[in-house]
Each structure stands twice: as C-alpha cells, then as structure tokens.
Design a protein around this motif. Structure first.
Motif, PDB file in Angstrom:
ATOM      1  N   MET A  76       0.850  -1.169   0.000  1.00 42.56           N
ATOM      2  CA  MET A  76       0.000   0.000   0.000  1.00 42.56           C
ATOM      3  C   MET A  76       0.894   1.229   0.000  1.00 42.56           C
ATOM      4  SD  MET A  76      -2.988   1.277   2.611  1.00 42.56           S
ATOM      5  CE  MET A  76      -1.967   1.504   4.015  1.00 42.56           C
ATOM      6  N   LYS A  77       0.441   2.252  -0.717  1.00 41.28           N
ATOM      7  CA  LYS A  77       1.196   3.502  -0.792  1.00 41.28           C
ATOM      8  C   LYS A  77       0.199   4.651  -0.701  1.00 41.28           C
ATOM      9  CE  LYS A  77       2.973   5.036  -4.782  1.00 41.28           C
ATOM     10  NZ  LYS A  77       3.859   5.138  -5.949  1.00 41.28           N
ATOM     11  N   ILE A  78       0.529   5.653   0.097  1.00 42.71           N
ATOM     12  CA  ILE A  78      -0.290   6.858   0.199  1.00 42.71           C
ATOM     13  C   ILE A  78       0.511   8.013  -0.366  1.00 42.71           C
ATOM     14  CG2 ILE A  78      -1.472   8.467   1.736  1.00 42.71           C
ATOM     15  CD1 ILE A  78      -1.762   6.176   3.738  1.00 42.71           C
ATOM     16  N   THR A  79      -0.071   8.704  -1.339  1.00 42.47           N
ATOM     17  CA  THR A  79       0.571   9.897  -1.874  1.00 42.47           C
ATOM     18  C   THR A  79      -0.302  11.101  -1.543  1.00 42.47           C
ATOM     19  OG1 THR A  79      -0.487   9.579  -4.034  1.00 42.47           O
ATOM     20  CG2 THR A  79       1.723   8.674  -3.757  1.00 42.47           C
ATOM     21  N   TYR A  80       0.346  12.252  -1.400  1.00 43.16           N
ATOM     22  CA  TYR A  80      -0.382  13.485  -1.065  1.00 43.16           C
ATOM     23  C   TYR A  80       0.180  14.617  -1.891  1.00 43.16           C
ATOM     24  CZ  TYR A  80      -1.939  17.579   1.531  1.00 43.16           C
ATOM     25  OH  TYR A  80      -2.486  18.788   1.872  1.00 43.16           O
ATOM     26  N   ASN A  81      -0.708  15.364  -2.554  1.00 39.80           N
ATOM     27  CA  ASN A  81      -0.319  16.518  -3.349  1.00 39.80           C
ATOM     28  C   ASN A  81      -0.820  17.767  -2.629  1.00 39.80           C
ATOM     29  OD1 ASN A  81      -0.281  18.693  -5.183  1.00 39.80           O
ATOM     30  ND2 ASN A  81      -0.325  17.281  -6.919  1.00 39.80           N
ATOM     31  N   PRO A  82       0.080  18.492  -1.937  1.00 43.53           N
ATOM     32  CA  PRO A  82      -0.371  19.658  -1.168  1.00 43.53           C
ATOM     33  C   PRO A  82      -0.896  20.798  -2.042  1.00 43.53           C
ATOM     34  CG  PRO A  82       2.018  19.490  -1.118  1.00 43.53           C
ATOM     35  CD  PRO A  82       1.513  18.258  -1.800  1.00 43.53           C
ATOM     36  N   ARG A  83      -0.429  20.884  -3.266  1.00 47.14           N
ATOM     37  CA  ARG A  83      -0.890  21.961  -4.152  1.00 47.14           C
ATOM     38  C   ARG A  83      -2.392  21.862  -4.392  1.00 47.14           C
ATOM     39  NH1 ARG A  83       1.284  23.444 -10.197  1.00 47.14           N
ATOM     40  NH2 ARG A  83      -0.076  25.239 -10.465  1.00 47.14           N
ATOM     41  N   TYR A  84      -2.881  20.629  -4.589  1.00 50.82           N
ATOM     42  CA  TYR A  84      -4.300  20.416  -4.859  1.00 50.82           C
ATOM     43  C   TYR A  84      -5.047  19.817  -3.670  1.00 50.82           C
ATOM     44  CZ  TYR A  84      -2.823  21.332  -9.600  1.00 50.82           C
ATOM     45  OH  TYR A  84      -2.291  21.920 -10.716  1.00 50.82           O
ATOM     46  N   ASN A  85      -4.324  19.525  -2.588  1.00 48.84           N
ATOM     47  CA  ASN A  85      -4.899  18.941  -1.369  1.00 48.84           C
ATOM     48  C   ASN A  85      -5.643  17.639  -1.691  1.00 48.84           C
ATOM     49  OD1 ASN A  85      -5.524  18.680   1.336  1.00 48.84           O
ATOM     50  ND2 ASN A  85      -7.277  20.025   1.237  1.00 48.84           N
ATOM     51  N   ILE A  86      -4.954  16.770  -2.455  1.00 43.08           N
ATOM     52  CA  ILE A  86      -5.520  15.479  -2.852  1.00 43.08           C
ATOM     53  C   ILE A  86      -4.593  14.372  -2.365  1.00 43.08           C
ATOM     54  CG2 ILE A  86      -6.080  13.980  -4.804  1.00 43.08           C
ATOM     55  CD1 ILE A  86      -6.822  16.490  -6.370  1.00 43.08           C
ATOM     56  N   ALA A  87      -5.177  13.336  -1.783  1.00 38.40           N
ATOM     57  CA  ALA A  87      -4.413  12.156  -1.379  1.00 38.40           C
ATOM     58  C   ALA A  87      -4.914  10.960  -2.172  1.00 38.40           C
ATOM     59  CB  ALA A  87      -4.579  11.892   0.110  1.00 38.40           C
ATOM     60  N   TYR A  88      -4.004  10.020  -2.427  1.00 34.95           N
ATOM     61  CA  TYR A  88      -4.380   8.786  -3.109  1.00 34.95           C
ATOM     62  C   TYR A  88      -3.831   7.621  -2.311  1.00 34.95           C
ATOM     63  CZ  TYR A  88      -5.546   5.488  -6.771  1.00 34.95           C
ATOM     64  OH  TYR A  88      -6.098   4.447  -7.470  1.00 34.95           O
ATOM     65  N   ILE A  89      -4.722   6.723  -1.931  1.00 37.62           N
ATOM     66  CA  ILE A  89      -4.336   5.513  -1.216  1.00 37.62           C
ATOM     67  C   ILE A  89      -4.332   4.394  -2.253  1.00 37.62           C
ATOM     68  CG2 ILE A  89      -4.898   3.921   0.643  1.00 37.62           C
ATOM     69  CD1 ILE A  89      -6.542   6.307   1.870  1.00 37.62           C
ATOM     70  N   CYS A  90      -3.134   3.944  -2.619  1.00 39.96           N
ATOM     71  CA  CYS A  90      -2.983   2.892  -3.625  1.00 39.96           C
ATOM     72  C   CYS A  90      -2.892   1.560  -2.893  1.00 39.96           C
ATOM     73  CB  CYS A  90      -1.726   3.146  -4.448  1.00 39.96           C
ATOM     74  SG  CYS A  90      -1.463   1.923  -5.732  1.00 39.96           S
ATOM     75  N   LEU A  91      -3.909   0.735  -3.053  1.00 43.53           N
ATOM     76  CA  LEU A  91      -3.945  -0.556  -2.384  1.00 43.53           C
ATOM     77  C   LEU A  91      -3.190  -1.624  -3.165  1.00 43.53           C
ATOM     78  CD1 LEU A  91      -7.663  -0.412  -1.281  1.00 43.53           C
ATOM     79  CD2 LEU A  91      -5.644   0.119   0.076  1.00 43.53           C
ATOM     80  N   GLN A  92      -3.176  -1.494  -4.492  1.00 43.06           N
ATOM     81  CA  GLN A  92      -2.413  -2.398  -5.350  1.00 43.06           C
ATOM     82  C   GLN A  92      -2.164  -1.700  -6.678  1.00 43.06           C
ATOM     83  OE1 GLN A  92      -4.631  -5.926  -6.639  1.00 43.06           O
ATOM     84  NE2 GLN A  92      -6.453  -5.044  -5.723  1.00 43.06           N
ATOM     85  N   LEU A 134     -10.346  13.917  -2.054  1.00 44.31           N
ATOM     86  CA  LEU A 134     -10.303  15.348  -2.331  1.00 44.31           C
ATOM     87  C   LEU A 134     -10.478  16.071  -1.003  1.00 44.31           C
ATOM     88  CD1 LEU A 134     -12.643  15.241  -5.427  1.00 44.31           C
ATOM     89  CD2 LEU A 134     -10.175  14.927  -5.367  1.00 44.31           C
ATOM     90  N   ASN A 135      -9.910  17.263  -0.887  1.00 45.03           N
ATOM     91  CA  ASN A 135      -9.905  17.970   0.395  1.00 45.03           C
ATOM     92  C   ASN A 135      -9.283  17.044   1.454  1.00 45.03           C
ATOM     93  OD1 ASN A 135     -10.271  19.973   2.260  1.00 45.03           O
ATOM     94  ND2 ASN A 135     -12.464  19.678   2.477  1.00 45.03           N
ATOM     95  N   ALA A 136      -8.127  16.527   1.111  1.00 39.35           N
ATOM     96  CA  ALA A 136      -7.497  15.444   1.873  1.00 39.35           C
ATOM     97  C   ALA A 136      -7.187  15.791   3.321  1.00 39.35           C
ATOM     98  CB  ALA A 136      -6.215  14.991   1.180  1.00 39.35           C
ATOM     99  N   ASN A 137      -6.772  17.018   3.594  1.00 39.73           N
ATOM    100  CA  ASN A 137      -6.412  17.318   4.985  1.00 39.73           C
ATOM    101  C   ASN A 137      -7.609  17.152   5.910  1.00 39.73           C
ATOM    102  OD1 ASN A 137      -7.719  19.648   4.203  1.00 39.73           O
ATOM    103  ND2 ASN A 137      -6.053  21.031   4.743  1.00 39.73           N
ATOM    104  N   ARG A 138      -8.793  17.417   5.416  1.00 35.34           N
ATOM    105  CA  ARG A 138      -9.988  17.203   6.234  1.00 35.34           C
ATOM    106  C   ARG A 138     -10.390  15.725   6.236  1.00 35.34           C
ATOM    107  NH1 ARG A 138     -15.818  17.839   5.811  1.00 35.34           N
ATOM    108  NH2 ARG A 138     -15.561  18.020   3.581  1.00 35.34           N
TER     109      ARG A 138
END
Length: 79
Positions: free
Chosen positions: A1-17, A48-52
C-alpha cells in the motif's frame, strides 16, 4: 500500500495495489473516488480535500501508524 499526497491540490491517493488492468473510477461522494477493477477489486481511493478527509490535527499533520511494528510517521499537510 502507498499513500501519496499533493499539497498543491490537497488530494491524497491511497494505492492498495498497482493497476494491472483497466479500472473504473466510481464517485462515492463529492470528496471521494474509488478505482475498481472489473472483478470488484479495489485498486485505490482518491481523497479530495485530503487534509480534512484524513483528519489532520490542528498542527496540519497526518500520523500514519504501523501497529504491527510499533512505528509511526508524521506527514505535514497543507491547511
């Protein structure tokens, strides 16, 4: 699993596979999309709106805890 976060757009992606096939993106809510393979496997979750969504604390940090190893990592999120 990998979690990426883009602070510019405040988007996170949780990659399960890793995507090995074409996926369909299903909008679960205005702030969450899920990538699903034809066999029903979930490949990833976009927040979207990942920090929240990730419930960042008042200091703007996400704390990821690996309970099996007793380790934690702090990630600074944009506020």
């Amino acid at each position: 699993m990998k979690i990426t976060y883009n602070p510019r757009y405040n988007i996170a992606y949780i990659c399960l596979q890793e995507k090995t096939t074409q996926v369909e993106t299903i909008q679960v809510s205005e702030e969450m999309n899920v990538d699903v393979a034809p066999d029903g496997s979930i490949y990833g979750i976009e927040l979207l709106n990942a920090n929240r969504q990730l419930a960042a604390d008042r200091q703007g940090k996400l704390i990821v805890v690996n309970e099996a190893l007793g380790e934690s990592t702090e990630i600074k999120l944009a506020l």
